[in-house]
Scaffold this motif. Structure first.
Motif, PDB file in Angstrom:
ATOM      1  N   THR A 136      59.264 -18.753 -41.823  1.00  0.00           N
ATOM      2  CA  THR A 136      60.127 -19.897 -41.503  1.00  0.00           C
ATOM      3  C   THR A 136      61.438 -19.396 -40.880  1.00  0.00           C
ATOM      4  O   THR A 136      61.715 -18.203 -40.892  1.00  0.00           O
ATOM      5  CB  THR A 136      60.455 -20.685 -42.790  1.00  0.00           C
ATOM      6  OG1 THR A 136      61.082 -19.772 -43.707  1.00  0.00           O
ATOM      7  CG2 THR A 136      59.201 -21.262 -43.418  1.00  0.00           C
ATOM      8  N   ALA A 137      62.234 -20.333 -40.397  1.00  0.00           N
ATOM      9  CA  ALA A 137      63.514 -19.954 -39.785  1.00  0.00           C
ATOM     10  C   ALA A 137      64.590 -19.851 -40.870  1.00  0.00           C
ATOM     11  O   ALA A 137      65.627 -20.505 -40.812  1.00  0.00           O
ATOM     12  CB  ALA A 137      63.898 -20.966 -38.713  1.00  0.00           C
ATOM     13  N   GLY A 175      53.601 -17.859 -37.939  1.00  0.00           N
ATOM     14  CA  GLY A 175      54.291 -16.572 -37.820  1.00  0.00           C
ATOM     15  C   GLY A 175      53.363 -15.445 -37.404  1.00  0.00           C
ATOM     16  O   GLY A 175      52.139 -15.608 -37.345  1.00  0.00           O
ATOM     17  N   GLN A 199      61.232 -12.239 -35.755  1.00  0.00           N
ATOM     18  CA  GLN A 199      60.057 -11.884 -36.577  1.00  0.00           C
ATOM     19  C   GLN A 199      59.673 -10.417 -36.372  1.00  0.00           C
ATOM     20  O   GLN A 199      59.308  -9.726 -37.326  1.00  0.00           O
ATOM     21  CB  GLN A 199      58.875 -12.775 -36.228  1.00  0.00           C
ATOM     22  CG  GLN A 199      59.070 -14.217 -36.661  1.00  0.00           C
ATOM     23  CD  GLN A 199      57.788 -15.013 -36.497  1.00  0.00           C
ATOM     24  OE1 GLN A 199      56.790 -14.737 -37.142  1.00  0.00           O
ATOM     25  NE2 GLN A 199      57.824 -16.013 -35.614  1.00  0.00           N
ATOM     26  N   SER A 225      63.611 -14.581 -48.138  1.00  0.00           N
ATOM     27  CA  SER A 225      64.371 -14.558 -46.896  1.00  0.00           C
ATOM     28  C   SER A 225      64.783 -13.126 -46.593  1.00  0.00           C
ATOM     29  O   SER A 225      64.893 -12.302 -47.505  1.00  0.00           O
ATOM     30  CB  SER A 225      65.614 -15.440 -47.065  1.00  0.00           C
ATOM     31  OG  SER A 225      66.627 -15.048 -46.190  1.00  0.00           O
ATOM     32  N   HIS A 267      57.904 -22.452 -34.448  1.00  0.00           N
ATOM     33  CA  HIS A 267      57.819 -21.260 -35.301  1.00  0.00           C
ATOM     34  C   HIS A 267      59.191 -20.618 -35.344  1.00  0.00           C
ATOM     35  O   HIS A 267      60.080 -20.968 -34.552  1.00  0.00           O
ATOM     36  CB  HIS A 267      56.740 -20.262 -34.821  1.00  0.00           C
ATOM     37  CG  HIS A 267      56.883 -19.776 -33.411  1.00  0.00           C
ATOM     38  ND1 HIS A 267      57.887 -18.927 -33.008  1.00  0.00           N
ATOM     39  CD2 HIS A 267      56.136 -20.025 -32.305  1.00  0.00           C
ATOM     40  CE1 HIS A 267      57.747 -18.665 -31.721  1.00  0.00           C
ATOM     41  NE2 HIS A 267      56.708 -19.322 -31.261  1.00  0.00           N
ATOM     42  N   ALA A 268      59.343 -19.651 -36.272  1.00  0.00           N
ATOM     43  CA  ALA A 268      60.613 -18.916 -36.334  1.00  0.00           C
ATOM     44  C   ALA A 268      60.747 -18.079 -35.057  1.00  0.00           C
ATOM     45  O   ALA A 268      59.741 -17.739 -34.417  1.00  0.00           O
ATOM     46  CB  ALA A 268      60.628 -18.018 -37.567  1.00  0.00           C
ATOM     47  N   CYS A 269      61.985 -17.739 -34.708  1.00  0.00           N
ATOM     48  CA  CYS A 269      62.268 -16.979 -33.481  1.00  0.00           C
ATOM     49  C   CYS A 269      61.374 -15.725 -33.405  1.00  0.00           C
ATOM     50  O   CYS A 269      61.340 -14.910 -34.347  1.00  0.00           O
ATOM     51  CB  CYS A 269      63.740 -16.581 -33.505  1.00  0.00           C
ATOM     52  SG  CYS A 269      64.169 -15.355 -32.276  1.00  0.00           S
ATOM     53  N   ARG A 290      67.780 -15.542 -39.001  1.00  0.00           N
ATOM     54  CA  ARG A 290      67.049 -16.706 -39.480  1.00  0.00           C
ATOM     55  C   ARG A 290      65.560 -16.444 -39.642  1.00  0.00           C
ATOM     56  O   ARG A 290      64.727 -16.966 -38.885  1.00  0.00           O
ATOM     57  CB  ARG A 290      67.265 -17.949 -38.565  1.00  0.00           C
ATOM     58  CG  ARG A 290      68.701 -18.300 -38.248  1.00  0.00           C
ATOM     59  CD  ARG A 290      69.606 -18.381 -39.449  1.00  0.00           C
ATOM     60  NE  ARG A 290      69.175 -19.335 -40.469  1.00  0.00           N
ATOM     61  CZ  ARG A 290      69.239 -19.083 -41.782  1.00  0.00           C
ATOM     62  NH1 ARG A 290      69.686 -17.932 -42.245  1.00  0.00           N
ATOM     63  NH2 ARG A 290      68.850 -20.000 -42.630  1.00  0.00           N
ATOM     64  N   VAL A 291      65.227 -15.637 -40.605  1.00  0.00           N
ATOM     65  CA  VAL A 291      63.821 -15.450 -40.960  1.00  0.00           C
ATOM     66  C   VAL A 291      63.667 -15.555 -42.475  1.00  0.00           C
ATOM     67  O   VAL A 291      64.381 -14.885 -43.231  1.00  0.00           O
ATOM     68  CB  VAL A 291      63.252 -14.075 -40.533  1.00  0.00           C
ATOM     69  CG1 VAL A 291      61.711 -14.120 -40.568  1.00  0.00           C
ATOM     70  CG2 VAL A 291      63.711 -13.655 -39.162  1.00  0.00           C
TER      71      VAL A 291
END
Ligand code: GLU
Length: 385
Positions: free
Chosen positions: A94-95, A66, A270, A229, A264-266, A240-241
């Motif tokens: 994370t997502a 991230g 982020q 979250s 990785h998460a979007c 979605r983080v």
């Protein structure tokens, strides 16, 4: 002959809460009190930060664990809250909360291992270990919906690796008192177990700071995985983080795993999450007040119904009343039947208690527009008369 999916996949069920979110009814004006999703939009700064990231082309591959600025900020917040030294090396973005939990489990559990889950519990806690051929060992719900540390201790076996804690809880809406959480923390130390602390609802507590394992005893940071979250706290469900804050060895194992799974998460999400953490708290305070109003209305309405018993609701999304009196009064079979009845006759979508491991209850999520909540509560009253 055709190729087969494995046994675990063949037995898998879709998430009951996500199923409830997608629930359909032929009622002309349905109201959903089912999914745990705040109805208000995220703070406007979230969209602005995302738009800027897109306009500036910050949309390419990034660091697997991230954005460093986001990890540093989450680490600093964690250190300030708990008193445990925390750096970006302890944090992975994370997502969402679900992958944060699942990736932690993947890095800890072996087939046959056990995770203790106090009931009532979010169905995801019960389902995820199954995907790893491990086991969620449940501890029955107490009438007050708070965990009993002695019963948790009695449920531990030689295969136990993790105790799951979730305060404020889904679906209970309860904040676990300091003494109970402290007893569970002590148990984890004595038995050399991990504590998996789902703190997704932490910032929605309506009764002050929820005691969390690491703030009770900063020493347990070495055995605690904090899952957080942006979904509920900032109404960022679809972005979605989520984050994991954990010992550095586990954080790097999760990073290695993610490098072979989601990468990785979007990136855009982020940047949006980082902007949310940079706000001054005004948006969150006013949202919490709205939740308090919704909670008070829902609790008052439920308390006034015969055959409904509510054992407190301390956090800003859920009530989980005992409706067993109502079920027998109407001559229905169980909580599924009552929810189906309320859906068909009143257009109200609720989640039955059984998937949370507590039959004879339903979960009501009150974070909807206040006029719609009033309408829904009126329909609940109407259903009782
Ligand atoms: N956590 C929320 C709920 O319990 C959203 C649904 C889900 O993620 O399962 O309703």
């Amino acid at each position: 002959m055709s190729p087969r999916i494995n046994r675990v996949a063949a037995d898998a069920r879709p998430s009951p809460t996500m199923g409830a979110a997608a629930g359909k009814t032929s009622h002309e004006d349905p109201i959903s009190l089912a999914v745990g999703e705040p109805s208000d939009p995220p703070p406007p700064e979230v969209a602005t930060a995302a738009e800027r990231a897109i306009a500036e082309g910050r949309t390419r591959y990034g660091a697997v664990p991230g954005l460093i600025a986001l990890r540093e900020r989450v680490a600093a917040d964690h250190a300030e809250r708990t008193g445990a030294p925390t750096s970006a090396d302890n944090v992975v973005v994370t997502a969402g909360g679900k992958p944060a939990l699942m990736d932690a489990l993947r890095c800890i559990l072996e087939p046959g291992d056990e995770m203790i889950v106090p009931l009532p519990a979010w169905p995801t806690f019960l389902d995820q270990p199954r995907w790893l051929s491990a086991k969620a060992v449940t501890v029955p719900a107490e009438p007050d919906l708070l965990p009993d540390p002695d019963r948790i201790a009695a449920a531990c076996t030689g295969r136990t690796k993790i105790i799951l804690v979730n305060s404020p809880g889904n679906p209970s809406g309860r904040v676990w008192p300091h003494d109970r959480m402290a007893a569970i923390v002590e148990l984890a130390k004595q038995r050399d177990l991990w504590l998996l602390s789902d703190e997704v609802y932490r910032d929605l507590s309506l009764v002050g700071p929820a005691p969390e394992p690491v703030s009770i005893d900063p020493e347990v940071a070495s055995r605690t995985i904090v899952v957080d979250s942006f979904s509920k706290r900032f109404s960022m469900t679809g972005w979605r983080v989520g984050t994991v804050t954990a010992p550095a060895e586990l954080a790097s194992a999760i990073t290695a795993l993610m490098s072979s799974t989601v990468t990785h998460a979007c990136a855009v999400s982020q940047y949006a999450a980082l902007a949310a953490l940079g706000l001054d708290g005004t948006w969150e305070a006013s949202r919490l007040e709205r939740h308090r109003r919704c909670r008070d209305r829902a609790v008052a309405a439920l308390d006034a119904l015969d055959g409904v018993a509510l054992s407190g609701s301390d956090s800003g999304l859920y009530a989980f009343p005992d409706v067993s009196g109502w079920i027998s009064e109407v001559g229905l079979e169980d909580d599924h039947a009552l929810c189906a009845h309320l859906k068909d006759t009143q257009g109200l979508l609720l989640v039955p208690g059984t998937p949370f491991g507590a039959s004879g209850r339903f979960r009501l999520s009150w974070s909807i527009a206040e006029d719609r909540l009033d309408e829904a509560l009126g329909r609940l009253r109407a259903a009782k008369t």
